[in-house]
Design a protein around this motif. Structure first.
Motif, PDB file in Angstrom:
ATOM      1  N   TYR A 399       1.198   2.558 -13.102  1.00 10.94           N
ATOM      2  CA  TYR A 399       0.802   2.306 -11.713  1.00 10.94           C
ATOM      3  C   TYR A 399       0.746   3.612 -10.910  1.00 10.94           C
ATOM      4  O   TYR A 399      -0.193   3.839 -10.137  1.00 10.94           O
ATOM      5  N   GLN A 400       1.723   4.482 -11.106  1.00 10.00           N
ATOM      6  CA  GLN A 400       1.777   5.725 -10.327  1.00 10.00           C
ATOM      7  C   GLN A 400       0.617   6.660 -10.642  1.00 10.00           C
ATOM      8  O   GLN A 400       0.292   7.553  -9.858  1.00 10.00           O
ATOM      9  N   ASP A 401      -0.023   6.468 -11.792  1.00 12.15           N
ATOM     10  CA  ASP A 401      -1.149   7.332 -12.184  1.00 12.15           C
ATOM     11  C   ASP A 401      -2.490   6.805 -11.668  1.00 12.15           C
ATOM     12  O   ASP A 401      -3.516   7.478 -11.831  1.00 12.15           O
ATOM     13  N   LEU A 402      -2.479   5.621 -11.055  1.00 12.59           N
ATOM     14  CA  LEU A 402      -3.733   5.029 -10.587  1.00 12.59           C
ATOM     15  C   LEU A 402      -4.248   5.765  -9.357  1.00 12.59           C
ATOM     16  O   LEU A 402      -3.463   6.295  -8.559  1.00 12.59           O
ATOM     17  N   PRO A 403      -5.564   5.818  -9.189  1.00 14.68           N
ATOM     18  CA  PRO A 403      -6.128   6.403  -7.960  1.00 14.68           C
ATOM     19  C   PRO A 403      -5.642   5.611  -6.739  1.00 14.68           C
ATOM     20  O   PRO A 403      -5.347   4.420  -6.824  1.00 14.68           O
ATOM     21  N   ASP A 404      -5.605   6.287  -5.592  1.00 13.42           N
ATOM     22  CA  ASP A 404      -5.084   5.644  -4.375  1.00 13.42           C
ATOM     23  C   ASP A 404      -5.874   4.401  -3.993  1.00 13.42           C
ATOM     24  O   ASP A 404      -5.300   3.408  -3.519  1.00 13.42           O
ATOM     25  N   ASN A 405      -7.196   4.427  -4.195  1.00 10.06           N
ATOM     26  CA  ASN A 405      -7.992   3.259  -3.801  1.00 10.06           C
ATOM     27  C   ASN A 405      -7.685   2.046  -4.689  1.00 10.06           C
ATOM     28  O   ASN A 405      -7.706   0.898  -4.230  1.00 10.06           O
ATOM     29  N   VAL A 406      -7.340   2.268  -5.948  1.00 12.21           N
ATOM     30  CA  VAL A 406      -6.959   1.153  -6.838  1.00 12.21           C
ATOM     31  C   VAL A 406      -5.566   0.648  -6.468  1.00 12.21           C
ATOM     32  O   VAL A 406      -5.298  -0.567  -6.490  1.00 12.21           O
ATOM     33  N   LYS A 407      -4.683   1.572  -6.097  1.00 13.24           N
ATOM     34  CA  LYS A 407      -3.342   1.170  -5.651  1.00 13.24           C
ATOM     35  C   LYS A 407      -3.434   0.283  -4.413  1.00 13.24           C
ATOM     36  O   LYS A 407      -2.708  -0.724  -4.298  1.00 13.24           O
ATOM     37  N   ARG A 408      -4.293   0.679  -3.491  1.00 15.31           N
ATOM     38  CA  ARG A 408      -4.452  -0.119  -2.269  1.00 15.31           C
ATOM     39  C   ARG A 408      -4.982  -1.514  -2.610  1.00 15.31           C
ATOM     40  O   ARG A 408      -4.568  -2.515  -2.026  1.00 15.31           O
ATOM     41  N   LEU A 409      -5.868  -1.567  -3.586  1.00 20.23           N
ATOM     42  CA  LEU A 409      -6.434  -2.845  -4.014  1.00 20.23           C
ATOM     43  C   LEU A 409      -5.369  -3.750  -4.619  1.00 20.23           C
ATOM     44  O   LEU A 409      -5.309  -4.933  -4.334  1.00 20.23           O
ATOM     45  N   LEU A 410      -4.514  -3.180  -5.456  1.00 18.03           N
ATOM     46  CA  LEU A 410      -3.509  -3.965  -6.173  1.00 18.03           C
ATOM     47  C   LEU A 410      -2.292  -4.281  -5.295  1.00 18.03           C
ATOM     48  O   LEU A 410      -1.599  -5.257  -5.544  1.00 18.03           O
ATOM     49  N   GLY A 411      -2.033  -3.427  -4.287  1.00 24.85           N
ATOM     50  CA  GLY A 411      -0.847  -3.620  -3.475  1.00 24.85           C
ATOM     51  C   GLY A 411       0.326  -2.829  -4.030  1.00 24.85           C
ATOM     52  O   GLY A 411       0.256  -2.251  -5.116  1.00 24.85           O
ATOM     53  N   SER A 412       1.424  -2.815  -3.283  1.00 22.49           N
ATOM     54  CA  SER A 412       2.587  -2.033  -3.700  1.00 22.49           C
ATOM     55  C   SER A 412       3.353  -2.723  -4.807  1.00 22.49           C
ATOM     56  O   SER A 412       3.269  -3.934  -4.983  1.00 22.49           O
TER      57      SER A 412
END
Length: 413
Positions: A399-412
């Protein structure tokens, strides 16, 4: 103390510390009246019962005293016999569950803060506590679930709490209620029309045990003969009757007042026929499907097939997103270590009915941005349940390696 019964006296001193006002909060069977009162300055609800029922009620008060040490069971404070009445001081609540669901405009503050899943978890926890004490409520319904005043703080017990009330205070009152109907065995069915388990309606439960303990609130929890099994004579009452009523209550809460067995006057007939309808949960998607699975088990026509309260609380319906994701990760890890050649029987079973789980291709059911990121590292079979589990597990691990836009999509996390 001097008792003044005649108006216009505003209050009636029953005992040195208990004062009963003339404000009526509710009425019950056979002369039972609930007044607003105070006990040593604390606002309480005072249940007044006629002397004819005091002997039985006093026995059941002992059960209430034993069981009220739980945040989701009504608090018992005090009892006092006087003249022709028994007065029982209980926790004062602003509303019942029925009030909140059916008249939300009259209880706006409570209705706005009401969380259905949290409420059901609390009610089930309270019932688990009663059952652990071998107490069977026998009349679980929206009117018997009270809502406490809001409490400051954080956590499960902050805010408004659900409180199980009105259990076993008087066996004779329960047996003589007008809502009781003769069963096939000529006994009287305890509870309320539309909220009684089928074994009670079929006359397969013995409600009039003679013995030291009152059968109105206590019964066999692990008898050798399961309740609900036709054996030629009624079997002992079990906690499964409460689980059935609780299943009806789940559906009532989640559908904002509907009943799984239809309109009021057809419910008992439908309960005996096992003609339930849970379609009201379909609009809730995955969570609704989990609710249907749990409620279906709770409403099983056979008492021994119903889960106990502890098992209900462990059901995935009550899992938060974090627990769901952790479970899927753990499941994926377990399947990963299984033999693939020849294929382990569990892997074969996992993919059986895969179309019903993931459809023709689960890629098409997930967000395009997520799928694009997923495909950069490896290929996944969109028809495979195991590959979907593998994809979820891998993205959780990285999860920490994901791009910021994918993180925002998936949630915290």
């Amino acid at each position: 103390p001097t008792i003044l019964l005649a108006p216009p006296t505003p209050s009636l001193p029953v005992a040195p510390t208990l004062v009963v006002s003339d404000a009526v909060l509710g009425m019950g069977s056979h002369g039972t009246v609930v007044f607003k009162g105070s006990l040593q300055g604390r606002a309480v609800a005072v249940k007044r019962m006629l002397a004819d029922f005091v002997t039985l009620a006093s026995r059941e008060v002992n059960v209430l005293q034993e069981s009220d040490d739980h945040p989701n069971v009504i608090r018992y404070y005090y009892q006092e016999a006087h003249a022709n009445f028994l007065y029982i001081a209980l926790e004062l609540c602003p509303a019942s569950l029925a009030d909140v669901i059916e008249r939300p405009d009259h209880f706006r503050d409570i209705a706005v803060a009401f969380e259905p899943k949290r409420a059901l978890r609390q009610i089930t926890a309270g019932l688990r506590h009663l059952h652990a004490l071998k107490i069977i409520h026998r009349d679980i319904k929206p009117q018997n679930i009270l809502v406490s005043h809001a409490k400051q703080g954080v956590g499960e017990n902050a805010g408004h709490r659900m409180l199980i009330s009105d259990f076993g205070l008087c066996r004779k009152l329960e047996f003589d209620q007008t809502s009781f109907m003769p069963t096939a065995h000529g006994s009287m069915a305890a509870g309320t029309v539309g909220w009684r388990a089928p074994e009670i309606l079929r006359g397969e439960v013995k409600l009039t045990d003679s013995g030291d303990e009152s059968q109105s609130s206590r019964g066999s929890l692990n008898g050798s003969t399961p309740a609900g099994t036709p054996t030629g004579k009624p079997t002992k009452l079990t906690r499964s009757v409460d689980i059935f009523a609780l299943g009806c209550l789940y559906y009532y809460v989640l559908t904002n007042g509907l009943h799984p067995f239809g309109d009021r006057f057809e419910r008992d007939f439908n309960i005996v026929k096992n003609a339930k309808n849970l379609e009201g949960l379909e609009r809730f998607g995955e969570e609704g499907a989990e609710g249907v699975d749990l409620i279906t088990q709770m409403l099983s026509p056979e008492a021994y097939d119903r889960p106990d309260a502890s098992t209900c609380l462990l059901h995935p319906y009550f899992w938060d997103p974090g627990k769901r994701l952790t479970f899927l990760q753990d499941a994926s890890d377990r399947f990963e270590i299984m033999c693939r050649d020849p294929k382990d029987a569990n892997l074969i079973a996992l993919e059986k009915g895969a179309f019903d789980v993931v459809g023709a291709d689960w890629h098409s059911r997930l967000d395009k941005l997520f799928i694009e990121n997923l495909g950069k590292f490896r290929k996944y079979d969109g028809k495979s349940v195991q590959d979907l589990l593998r994809a979820l597990r891998n993205k959780k691990h990285h999860y920490q390696d994901l791009p910021d836009n994918v993180k925002r999509l998936l949630g915290s996390m």
